[in-house]
Scaffold this motif. Structure first.
Motif: not given
Length: 140
Positions: A39-46, A67-73, A82-87, A94-101
């Motif tokens: 959960e801590q890792v997910a919070d950092i990556f999200l 990347s298959p490794l990214r999808d698995e992670f 991957p579709a949920l991550m894109k959304a 769009f809301t200015g609340r973050g940028q992807p890694p």
């Protein structure tokens, strides 16, 4: 029964749904962080958390989209396809609340950059581990 299980496993491998590589989340060997929960890792990556539990800055590094490794992670750590991550990132940006890694091309590039900077965190194939980084979570 065993024959049926083996057939299912072989079909899953052929379909690419079973990963051949074990993933590990890593920080620099110089980082004070020794272990993290999924959960801590997910919070950092999200981009929901910008700090490690000890208060130190946390900056995530990603592998390329597709990347298959990214999808698995993301499927195993954040329970997102991957579709949920894109959304997710479309909305965050769009809301200015973050940028992807930041994305790097492979596990070796992630390991090299993480090793040089204790604020960075990334995920790599277990086979890419060396003494320059510390595994803080094994992704099953």
């Amino acid at each position: 029964m065993i024959r049926k299980l083996l057939c299912c496993l072989l079909l899953a491998l052929a379909a690419g749904t079973v990963s051949a590589a074990e993933l590990v989340v890593v920080v620099s060997a110089r980082s004070p962080v020794t272990t993290l929960r999924a959960e801590q890792v997910a919070d950092i990556f999200l981009a929901e958390a910008r700090r490690f539990p000890d208060g130190g800055e946390a900056v995530a590094l990603d592998l390329p989209i597709g990347s298959p490794l990214r999808d698995e992670f993301y499927l195993k750590v954040a329970n997102r396809t991957p579709a949920l991550m894109k959304a997710y990132w479309t909305k965050k940006i769009f809301t200015g609340r973050g940028q992807p890694p930041r994305e790097l091309q492979n596990s070796q590039a992630v390991r090299k950059l993480v090793a040089d900077n204790p604020t960075l965190i990334g995920y790599i194939e277990r086979s890419a581990l060396d003494a320059s980084v510390r595994p803080v979570l094994v992704v099953h």
